[in-house]
Design a protein around this motif. Structure first.
Motif, PDB file in Angstrom:
ATOM      1  N   CYS A 147       0.774  -1.081  -0.006  1.00 34.93           N
ATOM      2  CA  CYS A 147       0.032  -0.183  -0.044  1.00 34.93           C
ATOM      3  C   CYS A 147       0.981   1.321   0.014  1.00 34.93           C
ATOM      4  CB  CYS A 147      -0.993  -0.091   1.335  1.00 34.93           C
ATOM      5  SG  CYS A 147      -2.164   1.407   1.327  1.00 34.93           S
ATOM      6  N   ILE A 148       0.844   1.901  -1.173  1.00 32.03           N
ATOM      7  CA  ILE A 148       2.127   2.975  -1.301  1.00 32.03           C
ATOM      8  C   ILE A 148       1.020   4.421  -0.860  1.00 32.03           C
ATOM      9  CG2 ILE A 148       3.803   4.045  -2.937  1.00 32.03           C
ATOM     10  CD1 ILE A 148       3.714   1.539  -4.544  1.00 32.03           C
ATOM     11  N   VAL A 149       1.697   5.101   0.053  1.00 35.11           N
ATOM     12  CA  VAL A 149       1.042   6.458   0.317  1.00 35.11           C
ATOM     13  C   VAL A 149       1.889   7.540   0.245  1.00 35.11           C
ATOM     14  CG1 VAL A 149      -0.246   4.962   1.927  1.00 35.11           C
ATOM     15  CG2 VAL A 149       1.721   5.805   2.763  1.00 35.11           C
ATOM     16  N   ASP A 150       1.339   8.750   0.470  1.00 33.03           N
ATOM     17  CA  ASP A 150       2.095   9.785   0.048  1.00 33.03           C
ATOM     18  C   ASP A 150       3.034  10.355   1.320  1.00 33.03           C
ATOM     19  OD1 ASP A 150       0.159  10.799   1.690  1.00 33.03           O
ATOM     20  OD2 ASP A 150      -0.607  12.446   0.211  1.00 33.03           O
ATOM     21  N   ALA A 151       2.587   9.753   2.595  1.00 30.16           N
ATOM     22  CA  ALA A 151       3.760   9.985   3.476  1.00 30.16           C
ATOM     23  C   ALA A 151       4.912   8.988   3.469  1.00 30.16           C
ATOM     24  CB  ALA A 151       2.849   9.638   4.795  1.00 30.16           C
ATOM     25  N   ALA A 152       5.969   9.401   4.127  1.00 24.31           N
ATOM     26  CA  ALA A 152       7.120   8.530   4.017  1.00 24.31           C
ATOM     27  C   ALA A 152       7.864   8.580   5.042  1.00 24.31           C
ATOM     28  CB  ALA A 152       7.990   8.894   2.718  1.00 24.31           C
ATOM     29  N   MET A 153       9.071   7.934   5.277  1.00 25.40           N
ATOM     30  CA  MET A 153      10.020   7.984   6.386  1.00 25.40           C
ATOM     31  C   MET A 153      10.370   9.269   6.912  1.00 25.40           C
ATOM     32  SD  MET A 153      13.566   6.103   4.469  1.00 25.40           S
ATOM     33  CE  MET A 153      14.558   6.614   5.962  1.00 25.40           C
ATOM     34  N   ASN A 154      10.493  10.239   5.782  1.00 26.12           N
ATOM     35  CA  ASN A 154      10.856  11.829   5.983  1.00 26.12           C
ATOM     36  C   ASN A 154       9.943  12.556   6.815  1.00 26.12           C
ATOM     37  OD1 ASN A 154       8.984  12.132   3.568  1.00 26.12           O
ATOM     38  ND2 ASN A 154       9.665  14.155   4.007  1.00 26.12           N
ATOM     39  N   ASP A 155       8.619  11.880   6.991  1.00 29.20           N
ATOM     40  CA  ASP A 155       7.563  12.368   7.668  1.00 29.20           C
ATOM     41  C   ASP A 155       7.397  11.623   8.895  1.00 29.20           C
ATOM     42  OD1 ASP A 155       6.230  14.153   5.586  1.00 29.20           O
ATOM     43  OD2 ASP A 155       5.840  12.152   4.486  1.00 29.20           O
ATOM     44  N   LEU A 156       7.575  10.542   9.004  1.00 27.24           N
ATOM     45  CA  LEU A 156       7.437   9.717  10.315  1.00 27.24           C
ATOM     46  C   LEU A 156       8.532   8.878  10.443  1.00 27.24           C
ATOM     47  CD1 LEU A 156       6.094   9.069  12.869  1.00 27.24           C
ATOM     48  CD2 LEU A 156       4.645   7.393  11.658  1.00 27.24           C
ATOM     49  N   GLY A 206       6.074   4.240   1.791  1.00 26.68           N
ATOM     50  CA  GLY A 206       5.985   5.509   1.058  1.00 26.68           C
ATOM     51  C   GLY A 206       6.909   5.755  -0.251  1.00 26.68           C
ATOM     52  N   PRO A 207       6.933   6.782  -0.827  1.00 27.31           N
ATOM     53  CA  PRO A 207       7.626   7.055  -2.154  1.00 27.31           C
ATOM     54  C   PRO A 207       9.029   7.375  -2.020  1.00 27.31           C
ATOM     55  CG  PRO A 207       6.589   9.164  -1.626  1.00 27.31           C
ATOM     56  CD  PRO A 207       6.321   8.119  -0.513  1.00 27.31           C
ATOM     57  N   ILE A 208       9.781   7.375  -0.803  1.00 25.41           N
ATOM     58  CA  ILE A 208      11.315   7.478  -0.494  1.00 25.41           C
ATOM     59  C   ILE A 208      12.075   6.317  -1.354  1.00 25.41           C
ATOM     60  CG2 ILE A 208      13.201   7.552   1.095  1.00 25.41           C
ATOM     61  CD1 ILE A 208      11.559  10.153   1.118  1.00 25.41           C
ATOM     62  N   CYS A 209      13.160   6.697  -1.901  1.00 26.35           N
ATOM     63  CA  CYS A 209      13.991   5.540  -2.599  1.00 26.35           C
ATOM     64  C   CYS A 209      15.102   4.731  -1.428  1.00 26.35           C
ATOM     65  CB  CYS A 209      14.820   6.153  -3.822  1.00 26.35           C
ATOM     66  SG  CYS A 209      13.759   6.803  -4.944  1.00 26.35           S
ATOM     67  N   GLU A 210      14.329   4.236  -0.608  1.00 22.90           N
ATOM     68  CA  GLU A 210      15.059   3.372   0.496  1.00 22.90           C
ATOM     69  C   GLU A 210      13.868   2.096   0.744  1.00 22.90           C
ATOM     70  OE1 GLU A 210      17.691   3.993   1.771  1.00 22.90           O
ATOM     71  OE2 GLU A 210      18.293   6.141   1.565  1.00 22.90           O
ATOM     72  N   SER A 216      11.025  15.042  11.289  1.00 26.07           N
ATOM     73  CA  SER A 216      10.876  14.856  10.164  1.00 26.07           C
ATOM     74  C   SER A 216      12.158  15.445   9.217  1.00 26.07           C
ATOM     75  CB  SER A 216       9.622  15.209   9.654  1.00 26.07           C
ATOM     76  OG  SER A 216       9.359  16.783   9.898  1.00 26.07           O
ATOM     77  N   SER A 217      12.259  15.206   7.942  1.00 26.34           N
ATOM     78  CA  SER A 217      13.225  16.039   7.080  1.00 26.34           C
ATOM     79  C   SER A 217      12.735  16.298   5.777  1.00 26.34           C
ATOM     80  CB  SER A 217      14.467  14.976   7.198  1.00 26.34           C
ATOM     81  OG  SER A 217      13.907  13.799   6.215  1.00 26.34           O
ATOM     82  N   ASN A 218      13.491  16.762   5.026  1.00 29.89           N
ATOM     83  CA  ASN A 218      13.549  16.785   3.639  1.00 29.89           C
ATOM     84  C   ASN A 218      14.098  16.090   2.715  1.00 29.89           C
ATOM     85  OD1 ASN A 218      13.643  20.508   4.801  1.00 29.89           O
ATOM     86  ND2 ASN A 218      11.689  19.379   3.854  1.00 29.89           N
ATOM     87  N   TYR A 219      14.437  14.757   3.332  1.00 27.34           N
ATOM     88  CA  TYR A 219      15.099  13.812   2.363  1.00 27.34           C
ATOM     89  C   TYR A 219      14.325  13.739   1.138  1.00 27.34           C
ATOM     90  CZ  TYR A 219      17.447   9.472   1.285  1.00 27.34           C
ATOM     91  OH  TYR A 219      18.168   8.264   0.588  1.00 27.34           O
ATOM     92  N   ASN A 220      14.818  13.303  -0.039  1.00 29.25           N
ATOM     93  CA  ASN A 220      14.365  13.204  -1.599  1.00 29.25           C
ATOM     94  C   ASN A 220      13.824  14.890  -1.965  1.00 29.25           C
ATOM     95  OD1 ASN A 220      13.443   9.903  -1.983  1.00 29.25           O
ATOM     96  ND2 ASN A 220      15.390  10.837  -1.293  1.00 29.25           N
ATOM     97  N   THR A 221      13.994  15.901  -1.364  1.00 31.11           N
ATOM     98  CA  THR A 221      13.673  17.122  -1.566  1.00 31.11           C
ATOM     99  C   THR A 221      12.148  17.136  -1.491  1.00 31.11           C
ATOM    100  OG1 THR A 221      15.478  17.385  -3.128  1.00 31.11           O
ATOM    101  CG2 THR A 221      13.620  19.040  -3.041  1.00 31.11           C
ATOM    102  N   ARG A 222      11.485  16.486  -0.128  1.00 29.46           N
ATOM    103  CA  ARG A 222       9.984  16.609  -0.092  1.00 29.46           C
ATOM    104  C   ARG A 222       9.785  17.706   1.191  1.00 29.46           C
ATOM    105  NH1 ARG A 222       7.058  12.076  -0.535  1.00 29.46           N
ATOM    106  NH2 ARG A 222       6.152  12.067   1.512  1.00 29.46           N
ATOM    107  N   GLY A 223       8.753  18.491   0.883  1.00 33.77           N
ATOM    108  CA  GLY A 223       8.269  19.275   1.698  1.00 33.77           C
ATOM    109  C   GLY A 223       7.689  18.701   2.963  1.00 33.77           C
TER     110      GLY A 223
END
Length: 429
Positions: free
Chosen positions: A314-323, A353-357, A389-396
Protein backbone atom coordinates in the motif's frame (compact mmCIF):
# COMPACT_ATOMS: atom_id res chain seq x y z
CA UNK A 1 -6.79 -6.91 12.95
CA UNK A 2 -4.47 -4.01 13.78
CA UNK A 3 -3.99 -3.27 17.46
CA UNK A 4 -5.54 0.12 18.27
CA UNK A 5 -4.28 2.03 21.33
CA UNK A 6 -6.61 3.77 23.72
CA UNK A 7 -6.98 7.32 22.46
CA UNK A 8 -8.34 10.57 23.84
CA UNK A 9 -9.47 13.20 21.35
CA UNK A 10 -9.84 10.76 18.44
CA UNK A 11 -12.77 8.41 17.97
CA UNK A 12 -15.01 6.63 15.46
CA UNK A 13 -18.41 8.24 14.88
CA UNK A 14 -20.84 6.79 12.36
CA UNK A 15 -18.05 4.49 11.12
CA UNK A 16 -15.79 7.46 10.31
CA UNK A 17 -12.74 8.61 12.27
CA UNK A 18 -12.93 12.03 13.92
CA UNK A 19 -10.57 14.39 15.71
CA UNK A 20 -12.81 15.70 18.47
CA UNK A 21 -15.90 16.90 16.53
CA UNK A 22 -14.30 17.07 13.06
CA UNK A 23 -14.07 14.18 10.60
CA UNK A 24 -10.57 13.32 9.46
CA UNK A 25 -11.90 13.04 5.91
CA UNK A 26 -12.88 16.70 5.99
CA UNK A 27 -9.45 17.65 7.32
CA UNK A 28 -7.75 15.67 4.54
CA UNK A 29 -9.95 17.34 1.94
CA UNK A 30 -9.31 20.86 3.24
CA UNK A 31 -5.61 20.65 4.07
CA UNK A 32 -4.36 17.80 1.89
CA UNK A 33 -1.96 15.08 2.96
CA UNK A 34 0.40 14.26 4.57
CA UNK A 35 -0.91 16.29 7.51
CA UNK A 36 -0.34 15.97 11.22
CA UNK A 37 -3.51 16.37 13.27
CA UNK A 38 -3.50 17.19 17.00
CA UNK A 39 -6.28 17.31 19.57
CA UNK A 40 -6.22 20.22 22.02
CA UNK A 41 -8.44 18.24 24.38
CA UNK A 42 -5.98 15.34 24.47
CA UNK A 43 -3.06 17.68 25.16
CA UNK A 44 -4.95 19.43 27.95
CA UNK A 45 -6.22 16.24 29.56
CA UNK A 46 -2.74 14.70 29.62
CA UNK A 47 -1.26 17.80 31.24
CA UNK A 48 -4.06 17.94 33.81
CA UNK A 49 -3.43 14.28 34.66
CA UNK A 50 0.06 15.30 35.84
CA UNK A 51 -1.33 18.37 37.62
CA UNK A 52 -3.72 16.15 39.58
CA UNK A 53 -0.68 14.70 41.34
CA UNK A 54 1.46 17.84 41.34
CA UNK A 55 -1.11 19.95 43.22
CA UNK A 56 -2.24 19.13 46.74
CA UNK A 57 -5.94 19.55 47.61
CA UNK A 58 -5.15 22.82 49.41
CA UNK A 59 -3.51 24.23 46.28
CA UNK A 60 0.11 23.82 47.39
CA UNK A 61 2.42 22.60 44.65
CA UNK A 62 4.18 19.27 45.17
CA UNK A 63 5.83 19.34 41.79
CA UNK A 64 5.91 21.11 38.44
CA UNK A 65 5.69 19.84 34.89
CA UNK A 66 8.45 20.92 32.50
CA UNK A 67 7.40 19.72 29.04
CA UNK A 68 10.25 17.98 27.18
CA UNK A 69 9.62 19.86 23.97
CA UNK A 70 11.91 17.76 21.80
CA UNK A 71 8.89 15.46 21.51
CA UNK A 72 6.93 18.11 19.58
CA UNK A 73 8.01 21.75 19.39
CA UNK A 74 5.20 23.34 17.36
CA UNK A 75 4.50 26.85 18.71
CA UNK A 76 0.78 26.20 19.09
CA UNK A 77 1.42 23.12 21.23
CA UNK A 78 3.95 25.02 23.35
CA UNK A 79 1.44 27.83 23.77
CA UNK A 80 -1.27 25.42 24.93
CA UNK A 81 1.05 24.11 27.63
CA UNK A 82 2.35 27.58 28.57
CA UNK A 83 -1.23 28.76 29.14
CA UNK A 84 -1.78 25.73 31.37
CA UNK A 85 1.21 26.78 33.49
CA UNK A 86 3.85 24.37 32.23
CA UNK A 87 7.56 24.88 32.37
CA UNK A 88 9.79 23.54 29.62
CA UNK A 89 12.77 21.22 29.25
CA UNK A 90 14.95 22.34 26.34
CA UNK A 91 18.10 20.98 24.67
CA UNK A 92 19.11 23.83 22.35
CA UNK A 93 19.05 27.59 21.91
CA UNK A 94 16.57 27.04 19.10
CA UNK A 95 14.17 25.39 21.52
CA UNK A 96 14.64 28.28 23.95
CA UNK A 97 13.70 30.72 21.18
CA UNK A 98 10.58 28.66 20.46
CA UNK A 99 9.53 28.71 24.12
CA UNK A 100 9.85 32.49 24.27
CA UNK A 101 8.01 32.94 20.95
CA UNK A 102 5.18 30.73 22.26
CA UNK A 103 4.72 32.76 25.45
CA UNK A 104 6.65 30.50 27.80
CA UNK A 105 8.43 31.97 30.81
CA UNK A 106 12.25 31.67 30.82
CA UNK A 107 12.31 31.22 34.61
CA UNK A 108 10.41 27.97 34.08
CA UNK A 109 12.96 26.62 31.56
CA UNK A 110 15.45 23.84 32.35
CA UNK A 111 18.31 23.58 29.83
CA UNK A 112 19.39 19.95 29.35
CA UNK A 113 21.62 18.22 26.79
CA UNK A 114 25.21 17.00 26.61
CA UNK A 115 26.68 19.47 24.10
CA UNK A 116 25.71 23.05 24.95
CA UNK A 117 27.79 25.56 22.98
CA UNK A 118 29.11 28.86 24.38
CA UNK A 119 26.58 30.76 22.29
CA UNK A 120 23.75 28.65 23.68
CA UNK A 121 24.94 29.23 27.23
CA UNK A 122 25.04 32.98 26.62
CA UNK A 123 21.50 32.99 25.22
CA UNK A 124 20.15 30.98 28.16
CA UNK A 125 21.95 33.06 30.79
CA UNK A 126 20.75 36.31 29.26
CA UNK A 127 17.18 34.98 29.05
CA UNK A 128 17.32 33.95 32.73
CA UNK A 129 16.54 30.23 32.58
CA UNK A 130 15.65 28.41 35.78
CA UNK A 131 18.53 25.95 35.67
CA UNK A 132 21.20 24.26 33.56
CA UNK A 133 21.31 20.46 33.76
CA UNK A 134 25.02 19.72 33.31
CA UNK A 135 26.54 16.42 32.26
CA UNK A 136 30.34 16.68 32.53
CA UNK A 137 33.20 18.55 34.22
CA UNK A 138 34.23 20.24 30.93
CA UNK A 139 30.68 21.52 30.49
CA UNK A 140 30.64 22.76 34.09
CA UNK A 141 33.96 24.55 33.56
CA UNK A 142 32.75 26.18 30.36
CA UNK A 143 29.51 27.40 31.92
CA UNK A 144 31.42 28.92 34.85
CA UNK A 145 33.64 30.80 32.39
CA UNK A 146 30.75 31.99 30.24
CA UNK A 147 28.70 33.08 33.24
CA UNK A 148 31.74 34.91 34.63
CA UNK A 149 32.25 36.78 31.37
CA UNK A 150 28.68 38.05 31.65
CA UNK A 151 28.81 38.73 35.37
CA UNK A 152 25.89 36.33 35.92
CA UNK A 153 25.67 33.44 38.35
CA UNK A 154 24.41 30.26 36.62
CA UNK A 155 21.96 28.06 38.53
CA UNK A 156 23.01 24.46 37.99
CA UNK A 157 21.97 20.87 38.51
CA UNK A 158 24.07 17.83 37.68
CA UNK A 159 22.56 14.98 35.72
CA UNK A 160 23.26 11.67 37.41
CA UNK A 161 23.71 8.48 35.42
CA UNK A 162 22.33 5.94 37.92
CA UNK A 163 23.14 2.84 35.81
CA UNK A 164 19.52 1.64 35.95
CA UNK A 165 18.06 -0.42 33.09
CA UNK A 166 14.83 1.28 31.90
CA UNK A 167 13.83 -1.84 29.92
CA UNK A 168 13.20 0.07 26.71
CA UNK A 169 14.70 0.32 23.20
CA UNK A 170 18.52 0.72 23.41
CA UNK A 171 18.40 3.89 21.26
CA UNK A 172 16.22 5.63 23.86
CA UNK A 173 17.88 4.29 26.98
CA UNK A 174 19.85 7.07 28.68
CA UNK A 175 20.66 5.92 32.21
CA UNK A 176 23.13 3.06 31.73
CA UNK A 177 26.92 3.20 32.04
CA UNK A 178 27.32 2.81 28.30
CA UNK A 179 25.12 5.81 27.45
CA UNK A 180 26.55 9.23 26.64
CA UNK A 181 24.33 10.98 29.16
CA UNK A 182 25.00 12.12 32.70
CA UNK A 183 27.79 11.88 35.24
CA UNK A 184 28.84 8.43 36.42
CA UNK A 185 27.23 7.62 39.75
CA UNK A 186 30.53 7.16 41.57
CA UNK A 187 31.80 10.54 40.32
CA UNK A 188 28.79 12.64 41.33
CA UNK A 189 29.93 13.74 44.82
CA UNK A 190 33.36 14.84 43.59
CA UNK A 191 31.80 16.70 40.66
CA UNK A 192 29.43 18.58 42.96
CA UNK A 193 32.36 19.48 45.21
CA UNK A 194 34.20 20.85 42.17
CA UNK A 195 31.08 22.82 41.20
CA UNK A 196 30.78 24.27 44.70
CA UNK A 197 34.20 25.90 44.24
CA UNK A 198 33.23 27.62 40.99
CA UNK A 199 32.37 31.27 41.69
CA UNK A 200 29.82 31.70 38.92
CA UNK A 201 27.85 28.49 39.47
CA UNK A 202 25.10 28.14 42.07
CA UNK A 203 24.09 24.58 42.93
CA UNK A 204 20.30 24.30 43.10
CA UNK A 205 19.37 20.77 42.06
CA UNK A 206 20.09 17.23 40.98
CA UNK A 207 18.75 15.59 37.83
CA UNK A 208 18.14 12.06 36.56
CA UNK A 209 16.59 10.80 33.32
CA UNK A 210 16.87 7.10 32.47
CA UNK A 211 15.19 6.81 29.08
CA UNK A 212 12.00 7.00 27.07
CA UNK A 213 8.90 4.87 26.42
CA UNK A 214 9.20 3.25 29.85
CA UNK A 215 6.08 1.32 30.80
CA UNK A 216 6.97 0.16 34.32
CA UNK A 217 7.37 2.16 37.52
CA UNK A 218 10.08 -0.04 39.08
CA UNK A 219 13.02 1.42 37.08
CA UNK A 220 12.00 4.91 38.21
CA UNK A 221 11.91 3.85 41.85
CA UNK A 222 15.31 2.17 41.54
CA UNK A 223 16.83 5.32 40.02
CA UNK A 224 15.05 7.54 42.52
CA UNK A 225 16.46 5.65 45.51
CA UNK A 226 19.98 5.98 44.12
CA UNK A 227 19.55 9.73 43.62
CA UNK A 228 18.01 10.23 47.07
CA UNK A 229 21.04 8.46 48.53
CA UNK A 230 23.26 10.99 46.76
CA UNK A 231 21.24 13.90 48.16
CA UNK A 232 21.89 12.58 51.67
CA UNK A 233 25.59 12.18 50.91
CA UNK A 234 25.78 15.69 49.45
CA UNK A 235 24.12 17.12 52.53
CA UNK A 236 26.80 15.38 54.57
CA UNK A 237 29.53 17.34 52.78
CA UNK A 238 27.69 20.63 53.09
CA UNK A 239 26.02 20.77 49.67
CA UNK A 240 22.31 21.52 49.88
CA UNK A 241 20.00 20.39 47.09
CA UNK A 242 16.83 22.44 46.61
CA UNK A 243 15.15 20.63 43.72
CA UNK A 244 14.97 17.08 42.39
CA UNK A 245 14.46 16.69 38.65
CA UNK A 246 13.29 13.12 38.00
CA UNK A 247 13.13 13.48 34.21
CA UNK A 248 10.47 12.04 31.98
CA UNK A 249 10.21 8.96 29.81
CA UNK A 250 6.80 7.57 30.76
CA UNK A 251 5.58 5.46 27.85
CA UNK A 252 2.29 5.49 26.00
CA UNK A 253 0.17 2.77 24.43
CA UNK A 254 1.07 2.25 20.77
CA UNK A 255 -0.53 -1.19 20.68
CA UNK A 256 -1.25 -3.24 23.78
CA UNK A 257 1.32 -1.69 26.13
CA UNK A 258 -0.05 -0.96 29.59
CA UNK A 259 1.90 1.93 31.09
CA UNK A 260 0.65 3.23 34.43
CA UNK A 261 -1.93 6.00 34.31
CA UNK A 262 -0.22 9.40 34.45
CA UNK A 263 -1.70 10.50 37.77
CA UNK A 264 -0.97 7.14 39.42
CA UNK A 265 2.59 7.23 38.09
CA UNK A 266 3.26 10.76 39.33
CA UNK A 267 1.61 10.10 42.71
CA UNK A 268 3.69 6.95 43.22
CA UNK A 269 6.96 8.82 42.68
CA UNK A 270 5.97 11.86 44.72
CA UNK A 271 4.66 9.74 47.59
CA UNK A 272 7.90 7.72 47.53
CA UNK A 273 9.96 10.92 47.78
CA UNK A 274 7.87 12.13 50.72
CA UNK A 275 7.99 8.75 52.47
CA UNK A 276 11.80 8.82 52.28
CA UNK A 277 11.84 12.19 54.04
CA UNK A 278 12.47 14.45 51.05
CA UNK A 279 9.06 16.09 50.76
CA UNK A 280 10.67 19.51 51.26
CA UNK A 281 12.33 19.34 47.82
CA UNK A 282 10.84 20.98 44.77
CA UNK A 283 10.22 18.15 42.29
CA UNK A 284 10.38 18.53 38.51
CA UNK A 285 8.82 16.17 35.97
CA UNK A 286 9.99 16.34 32.34
CA UNK A 287 7.30 14.48 30.36
CA UNK A 288 7.29 14.57 26.59
CA UNK A 289 5.77 11.57 24.85
CA UNK A 290 3.15 11.01 27.57
CA UNK A 291 1.79 14.52 26.95
CA UNK A 292 1.70 14.56 23.15
CA UNK A 293 2.18 11.03 21.77
CA UNK A 294 -1.45 9.94 21.60
CA UNK A 295 -2.66 13.50 21.04
CA UNK A 296 -1.59 13.42 17.39
CA UNK A 297 -1.83 11.36 14.22
CA UNK A 298 -0.57 11.54 10.65
CA UNK A 299 -3.05 11.60 7.77
CA UNK A 300 -1.90 10.13 4.46
CA UNK A 301 -3.46 9.24 1.08
CA UNK A 302 -3.08 5.94 -0.76
CA UNK A 303 -1.38 6.56 -4.12
CA UNK A 304 -1.29 2.94 -5.34
CA UNK A 305 -2.11 -0.59 -4.26
CA UNK A 306 0.58 -2.89 -5.61
CA UNK A 307 0.02 -6.65 -5.31
CA UNK A 308 3.07 -8.91 -5.17
CA UNK A 309 3.99 -12.56 -5.03
CA UNK A 310 5.03 -12.48 -1.36
CA UNK A 311 3.92 -8.99 -0.26
CA UNK A 312 1.14 -6.59 -1.08
CA UNK A 313 2.16 -2.94 -0.92
CA UNK A 314 0.00 0.00 0.00
CA UNK A 315 1.98 2.98 -1.32
CA UNK A 316 1.05 6.24 0.40
CA UNK A 317 2.09 9.87 0.11
CA UNK A 318 3.65 9.96 3.59
CA UNK A 319 7.13 8.53 4.01
CA UNK A 320 10.02 7.96 6.37
CA UNK A 321 10.92 11.64 6.06
CA UNK A 322 7.52 12.46 7.59
CA UNK A 323 7.53 9.78 10.29
CA UNK A 324 10.98 8.37 11.04
CA UNK A 325 10.18 6.14 14.02
CA UNK A 326 9.35 2.92 12.10
CA UNK A 327 12.53 3.06 10.02
CA UNK A 328 14.74 4.17 12.95
CA UNK A 329 13.36 2.07 15.80
CA UNK A 330 11.21 -0.50 13.96
CA UNK A 331 8.43 1.18 15.92
CA UNK A 332 4.82 0.10 15.63
CA UNK A 333 2.08 2.64 14.88
CA UNK A 334 -1.51 1.49 14.45
CA UNK A 335 -2.80 2.40 10.99
CA UNK A 336 -6.51 2.69 10.18
CA UNK A 337 -8.70 3.59 7.23
CA UNK A 338 -10.52 6.76 8.20
CA UNK A 339 -13.71 5.95 6.26
CA UNK A 340 -16.27 3.17 6.46
CA UNK A 341 -14.97 0.38 4.22
CA UNK A 342 -16.87 -2.49 5.76
CA UNK A 343 -17.99 -3.76 2.35
CA UNK A 344 -14.47 -3.89 0.89
CA UNK A 345 -12.33 -7.06 0.97
CA UNK A 346 -9.62 -7.23 3.60
CA UNK A 347 -6.05 -7.53 2.30
CA UNK A 348 -2.78 -7.61 4.23
CA UNK A 349 -0.39 -4.85 3.15
CA UNK A 350 2.96 -3.34 3.94
CA UNK A 351 2.33 0.42 4.09
CA UNK A 352 5.25 2.14 2.39
CA UNK A 353 6.15 5.59 1.11
CA UNK A 354 7.72 6.98 -2.09
CA UNK A 355 11.24 7.49 -0.67
CA UNK A 356 13.98 5.62 -2.54
CA UNK A 357 14.94 3.41 0.41
CA UNK A 358 13.81 -0.10 1.27
CA UNK A 359 13.64 1.17 4.85
CA UNK A 360 10.85 3.55 3.87
CA UNK A 361 7.98 1.76 5.56
CA UNK A 362 5.33 2.92 8.01
CA UNK A 363 3.67 -0.38 8.85
CA UNK A 364 4.14 -4.05 7.99
CA UNK A 365 1.60 -6.83 7.52
CA UNK A 366 -1.47 -4.72 8.22
CA UNK A 367 -4.94 -6.00 7.29
CA UNK A 368 -6.85 -3.16 5.62
CA UNK A 369 -10.06 -2.66 3.66
CA UNK A 370 -8.99 0.12 1.30
CA UNK A 371 -8.94 1.36 -2.28
CA UNK A 372 -6.61 3.64 -4.20
CA UNK A 373 -7.26 7.26 -3.20
CA UNK A 374 -8.47 6.44 0.32
CA UNK A 375 -6.94 8.09 3.37
CA UNK A 376 -5.25 6.37 6.28
CA UNK A 377 -4.50 7.64 9.77
CA UNK A 378 -1.20 6.66 11.38
CA UNK A 379 -2.00 6.82 15.07
CA UNK A 380 0.08 7.80 18.12
CA UNK A 381 2.24 10.12 16.01
CA UNK A 382 2.14 13.23 18.18
CA UNK A 383 5.59 12.61 19.68
CA UNK A 384 8.78 12.39 17.63
CA UNK A 385 6.76 12.62 14.43
CA UNK A 386 6.99 16.03 12.85
CA UNK A 387 9.86 17.04 15.12
CA UNK A 388 12.09 14.31 13.60
CA UNK A 389 10.92 14.85 10.02
CA UNK A 390 13.28 15.90 7.22
CA UNK A 391 13.41 17.02 3.61
CA UNK A 392 15.02 13.84 2.30
CA UNK A 393 14.35 13.36 -1.45
CA UNK A 394 13.54 17.12 -1.52
CA UNK A 395 10.17 16.54 0.05
CA UNK A 396 8.42 19.38 1.83
CA UNK A 397 7.47 18.62 5.40
CA UNK A 398 3.82 18.00 6.24
CA UNK A 399 1.25 20.54 7.32
CA UNK A 400 0.15 20.56 10.95
CA UNK A 401 -3.33 21.34 12.26
CA UNK A 402 -4.89 21.42 15.72
CA UNK A 403 -8.52 20.58 16.37
CA UNK A 404 -10.30 22.39 19.19
CA UNK A 405 -13.84 21.05 19.42
CA UNK A 406 -15.42 21.73 16.04
CA UNK A 407 -12.72 24.17 14.91
CA UNK A 408 -9.58 23.29 12.95
CA UNK A 409 -6.56 25.59 13.15
CA UNK A 410 -3.70 25.44 10.65
CA UNK A 411 -0.67 25.66 12.96
CA UNK A 412 2.04 25.04 10.37
CA UNK A 413 1.75 25.44 6.63
CA UNK A 414 2.98 22.71 4.34
CA UNK A 415 6.46 23.47 3.04
CA UNK A 416 6.65 24.41 -0.62
CA UNK A 417 9.30 22.85 -2.83
CA UNK A 418 10.73 26.28 -3.60
CA UNK A 419 11.28 27.00 0.09
CA UNK A 420 13.52 23.94 0.41
CA UNK A 421 16.30 25.48 -1.67
CA UNK A 422 15.56 29.19 -1.12
CA UNK A 423 18.79 29.60 0.90
CA UNK A 424 21.03 27.75 -1.58
CA UNK A 425 23.31 29.44 -4.10
CA UNK A 426 24.55 28.40 -7.54
CA UNK A 427 28.25 29.03 -8.21
CA UNK A 428 28.92 32.11 -10.36
CA UNK A 429 29.61 31.56 -14.03
Amino acid sequence: MSLIPQLNGFSIKNNNWHAEDVSLANIAQEFGTPTYVYSRKALTDAFNAYEAACLRPNGDRRARVHYAMKANSNLAILNVFAKLGAGFDIVSAGELARVLAAGGSPDKVVFSGVGKSKAEMVAALQAGVKCFNLESIPELTRLNEVAGSLGIKARISLRVNPDVDPKTHPYISTGLKGNKFGIAYDDVIATYQAAAKMPFCEIVGIDCHIGSQITEISPYLDALDRVLHLITALNGVGIKIRHLDIGGGLGISYTNETPPAITDFANTLLNHIEAKGYGHLEVLFEPGRSLVGNAGLLLTTIEYLKPGETKNFCIVDAAMNDLMRPAMYEAYHAIVSINDKSASPEVTYDIVGPICESGDWLGRDRPLKVAQGDQLAILSAGAYGFTMSSNYNTRGRAAEVMVDGSTVHLIRERESIESLFANEKILPA
